[in-house]
Write an enzyme that holds these catalytic residues in place. Structure first.
Site, PDB file in Angstrom:
ATOM      1  N   GLY A 123      -5.693 -11.990  -4.812  1.00 35.59           N
ATOM      2  CA  GLY A 123      -6.806 -12.830  -4.103  1.00 35.59           C
ATOM      3  C   GLY A 123      -7.763 -11.965  -4.036  1.00 35.59           C
ATOM      4  O   GLY A 123      -8.582 -11.690  -4.565  1.00 35.59           O
ATOM      5  N   GLU A 407       1.603   4.839  -0.739  1.00 33.59           N
ATOM      6  CA  GLU A 407       1.884   4.122   0.283  1.00 33.59           C
ATOM      7  C   GLU A 407       1.587   2.261  -0.207  1.00 33.59           C
ATOM      8  O   GLU A 407       2.325   1.338  -0.027  1.00 33.59           O
ATOM      9  CB  GLU A 407       1.586   3.669   1.991  1.00 33.59           C
ATOM     10  CG  GLU A 407       1.304   5.394   2.376  1.00 33.59           C
ATOM     11  CD  GLU A 407       1.105   6.641   2.156  1.00 33.59           C
ATOM     12  OE1 GLU A 407       0.400   6.578   0.862  1.00 33.59           O
ATOM     13  OE2 GLU A 407       0.882   7.575   2.352  1.00 33.59           O
TER      14      GLU A 407
END
Lengths: 663, 663
Positions: A123, A407
């Protein structure tokens, strides 16, 4: 016309019927909800119908079957389509389908693992593919099982950089078991995407990143079927299928129209008639190949992942199962030299009074833990020498994963790997965990169990300057649902907390430092989440000093300074900032009447706020509390200069305490 | 040999000497500091020597000259090289060079705008190029000036997805004024990069993204010179120069070696001798073309950007210059129809008692403000219909920028644009600002003035589910140095705060909601940062209810419920969560003795913690404080159901208050 082509026509017709059923059900459930994203479902219905009926291998009666494929809706807003698929395979009833987006329904606006067939919440766009990369890496490098990972992506989300971190990692790891299916429906939320239907633009990018790319008409059932077969057969590289589709396909009122995103289709009755009416086709999905349960799950079975309760009974993690004092005896088959093996399994021990860094305590403990906890995997983003995951990498190279300077992909991969029952630790500079904050936030929605380790926290980092200093990490990680935030002050404590973390559920975070601190705890001491240590205490204490990490040593020194002035100070090491040891803090506050907190962090949302919040929850008037924290932008300086300039060193703590006492 | 080639040889020799001086100075300053990143400087010295002496157009005596090129060290750890360049042009003295990384020096471990020639702080990799994209967009679309933007990138940072968001945006905007110079030295911090010296791999990726790419030997002075000329001449697309280099180039002890990252070179004396000894070449840099000061700077001059003080005098932003009550009369030349123009400039007004959303109040106010504040620019990431920046986009399409679904690039572009004195507002769903948290953190280190707006905050977002709900945004944004956090509860307040934000310095954040709330304030009312509104107050109040945003309306209703039970409750709208109105809160706490806070946010780091922190700073015992916040993971439900299920609705507030009062 040959029999075989007649058969093919028949199959195509059936698949079209399945797709139309998925469309009708997407329209129906959004109409009932009076909200949702049916048009984003309609464009991808043919793609998913063919995948479900012809390519997916999945046992919907056993979502934990080890050979199951994984299907991720990276475009999570197409949830109605996913729920329609669940109805088509008989996993949910028609009644449940129509609970979409209502209170207490498992069928949320975007899919979450409240449904046992959903691996991770989506989402927030651009996350499903990177998580799929983690799952595919688990399949290829850890589980070594033949499951495939299918990710349904939107075209709009290809603008997210995280998708290209995923593209780079997938080619690097040669993830032939990964297929991205991109629903190129040309329209984003507020209008056309950057590249519209120019699938060649996307294909060129993916090919440059080393992927196998196919461009197809996403409503041509035979083309979709062929492309999925080719993708599945392409074993040496990840595959992407760029499917030109029409948003709202099949419903004239919305097909290929702007301003039709994120709302039910107008006139659902007419739309359903146009789509051929309500159907009740039951799709039979191919079962997965029989696979043994991977060893890491049988050896150290984690708490059952499914079903996930609608609401956790408590936001606090379950009490940790502590590191067993004596690691289990190694099996002879694993090592010819059991003595050497036992040595490898032994947690590190640092002599009190010596100097060592918390990052080293963490790194060496993790390497030892990895020797008998075969479920532990470690991820780093190109700084393993700094974070000290290098110890683990050296000891267990098969369970160490390098994500280079990406990351977001690192955290996403950790989320993907824990889906398969692995126990991931992901490490980088604490400051750079902020790069993946949205992924961490979503990991909590995914009910994921991941462990984060950030080194070089605070101004104590020294000369590198503020870009390298985490000063907001505690605030950010505290504000993650169900998280645990741990801040060790010495190497033995870091080692103990590392073992504790291995058994924690949810998102846990260990904040380490680059520099060396005095070792004050005994080797092998255990530190539970939610605990604290009272380091100085005497009857008649006049003030309590609360610290964590490097400021513990400053607080101890401040207590010495105060003692010279005749002030008796209690010192508490609040190493567990969340959950915080409220009982100990409240008792100290009541007994001493005054509290000074000291933290190497901005004043907002860190230790001081955690202490205040714990004291406030006592439902009685609070003591006087003075918060010391970093209040000005640091530059370069030595670590000790930094503490002093930020007003969190021993002298500042002593001064603040003396003022409260009234000296 | 012809005269011209002799001359070329001479130039090459001189440029080589400049490069060697830059190397020597990089070695010297790191040796003096006993730390730093000299090897990452040595690899790029030839690239920067040629750029500085032959291509950059910059007046180092006037860093604000409007025609100056911009040079960004995206690989900020190569700071010694940058500082060596400053010495070579005479901008800093040799003495200052040797203060690198020491306390109070402007020459920090990574560059920051404490140096007047530095536009933005770098050191978190993958940010310099996206910020450069923002600067180049300002040059091309806003300033319309011929300056070029040069960005020195590391090869390792090409793993960051944000670099590919930048690549995509730069081609989309056809930024021929942007050149990325990638120092492909093959070695990251802990070892080889993913692609090593395979510049072709990078070139293929950039070309697929529509860039002009050149691969060169980065130590071949003539090749570098040629490549920079070609890049500057390539006007239709952004250019990248992929330069193969050797880390530690020129110093045998470290050249092309692993384990030489981030530390001074061993034996600096020998290294300096090997590099030809200390030099004192003064490089003359070409001046920029004479350019007029852009109109947006003369029309509404912002506070001077330089010099930036070493430490801000206060972490609180300067008092806002408020929206002038009557916008200045439009110039006739700007509009034939002054009446229509005046109407456009009029801030929106909502009738008390009606319903409107705070996002609409913000969006309409911003559009009006943009009609007379020509310095305002607006950035969105594909959700302008939701955030309501669509009003501005419609009114001022030339100052509206669409970044598609790439939040990191959006924030980076805002940072780049404010370098040029523009006043950016960047908007998306509040939840998705977390995607760019590292960029926001670094924007504070850059002393940037940017305004963030997040819509769809909290569980009140309703049926979309937790992926779309910001529940950590206040914690995250409070924990940004010098930030302002504003949470309006009605459309007039949102409009007023939008005007306030336009004049704030630092990072400010406006948290809006999707749904409609009752209008309770008068049109045109002003709301300062640091203020609050006492909405209910009477002598003898027994409890104070503190709320912000949607919970203000719940608190007002709770006060009504309490009044029915004979309990008199004060209600405070703490719309400025940071800085918070400590004086008003303390007075209320003293007078009522009990405080209930209610927020649509996780319990950590939000309004409740801010209130506690403000009360604690009073240095006297605190009252009883009860924090109501969202404590369990929400699913889908209606907005009102969400408030009720989270325990932050009127009934929950009233119950908590009644319990404190002892009813």
């Amino acid at each position: 016309m040959s029999t075989s082509s007649l058969l093919e026509q028949e199959v195509t017709r059936s698949l079209h019927d399945v797709a139309q059923q998925l469309r009708v059900d997407s329209v129906r459930c959004s109409a009932t909800a009076s909200s949702g994203h049916p048009t984003s479902a309609l464009s991808a219905a043919d793609l998913m119908a063919v995948l479900l009926a012809r390519h997916l291998r999945y046992d919907f009666t056993n979502p934990d079957a080890p050979g199951n494929d994984h299907l991720i809706f990276s475009k999570g807003h197409a949830a109605p389509l996913y729920y329609a698929m669940l109805r088509a395979v008989g996993a949910i009833s028609d009644d449940e389908l129509l609970t979409y987006r209502t209170a207490r329904s498992r069928l949320e606006g975007h899919p979450t693992p409240r449904l046992p067939w959903v691996d991770v919440a989506t989402g927030s766009l651009g996350q499903g593919l990177p998580i799929g990369v983690g799952l595919a890496m688990a399949g290829k490098h850890l589980d070594r099982l033949p499951y495939r990972v299918w990710v349904l992506c939107g075209d709009g989300e290809l603008a997210e950089g995280s998708m290209w971190e995923a593209a780079e990692q997938a080619q690097h790891s040669r993830l032939g078991n990964l297929t991205a299916i991109v629903d190129v429906n040309r329209l984003g939320q507020r209008g056309p995407t950057r590249h519209g239907w120019d699938t060649a633009a996307y294909a060129a990018r993916f090919r440059a990143f080393g992927w196998h790319a196919q461009e197809i008409d996403g409503h041509d059932i035979a083309a979709v079927d062929h492309a999925l077969s080719v993708a599945a057969a392409h074993a040496d590289a990840p595959s992407v299928i760029l499917a030109r589709t029409r948003k709202g396909k099949g419903v004239t009122a919305v097909e290929n129209m702007e301003n039709a995103h994120g709302k039910p289709v107008p006139g659902p009755g007419q739309a359903i008639r146009e789509l051929g009416g309500v159907r009740d086709i039951r799709v039979r999905v191919a079962p997965p190949p029989a696979c043994p349960v991977p060893a890491h799950l049988t050896a150290a079975p984690p708490a059952p992942r499914r079903p996930v309760p609608v609401r956790p009974a408590s936001t606090r993690p379950a009490p940790p199962r502590l590191l067993t004092p004596v690691p289990p005896a190694p099996r002879a088959s694993q090592s010819g030299n059991t003595e050497a093996e036992a040595a490898r399994r032994r947690p590190p021990a640092y002599e009190p009074g010596t100097m060592e860094s918390t990052r080293t305590g963490f790194g060496q403990a993790l390497a030892a833990l990895g020797s008998w906890r075969r479920d532990i995997v470690v991820l780093d983003s190109e700084v393993s020498d700094s974070t000290r995951t290098a110890y683990f990498a050296q000891a267990h190279p098969d369970r160490f994963f390098e994500y280079y300077i990406a990351e977001q992909q690192m955290i996403a991969a950790a989320v993907g790997m824990q889906v398969r029952g692995w126990t991931p630790f992901a490490a980088t500079y604490a400051a750079f965990l902020t790069r993946a904050y949205d992924f961490i936030r979503m990991a909590a929605v995914s009910r994921a169990n991941i462990r984060l380790v950030g080194s070089h926290s605070g101004v104590w980092t020294g000369a590198d300057g503020p870009s390298q200093m985490a000063l907001e990490d505690i605030a950010a990680l505290r504000a993650v649902h169900g998280s645990t935030v741990l801040v060790p002050c010495d190497a033995n404590q870091a080692a103990g907390l590392t073992a504790t973390m291995a058994d924690l559920r949810g998102i846990s975070y260990l904040r380490t430092c680059g520099g060396e601190t005095p070792v004050i705890y005994r080797p092998g001491e255990r530190f539970a989440a939610g605990g604290s240590r009272v380091l100085r205490s005497a009857p008649g204490d006049q003030v309590t000093l609360v610290a964590a990490g490097v400021t513990v040593h400053e607080a101890l020194a401040a207590a010495d300074l105060l003692a010279d002035d005749g002030i008796s100070a209690r010192v508490i090491d609040a190493y567990s900032v969340k959950p915080i040891d409220a009982a100990t803090l409240r008792a100290a506050a009541r007994e001493t009447g005054r509290v000074v907190t000291a933290e190497d962090h901005w004043p907002e949302g860190g230790l001081g706020d955690a202490v205040l919040s714990a004291l406030a929850a006592d439902d009685r008037p609070l003591p006087v509390v003075k918060k010391l924290a970093v209040r000005s932008m640091p530059g370069s300086a030595t670590p000790d200069e930094q503490l002093q300039m930020s007003g969190i060193d021993m002298a500042s703590i002593a001064t603040a305490a003396a003022q409260l006492v009234g000296h």
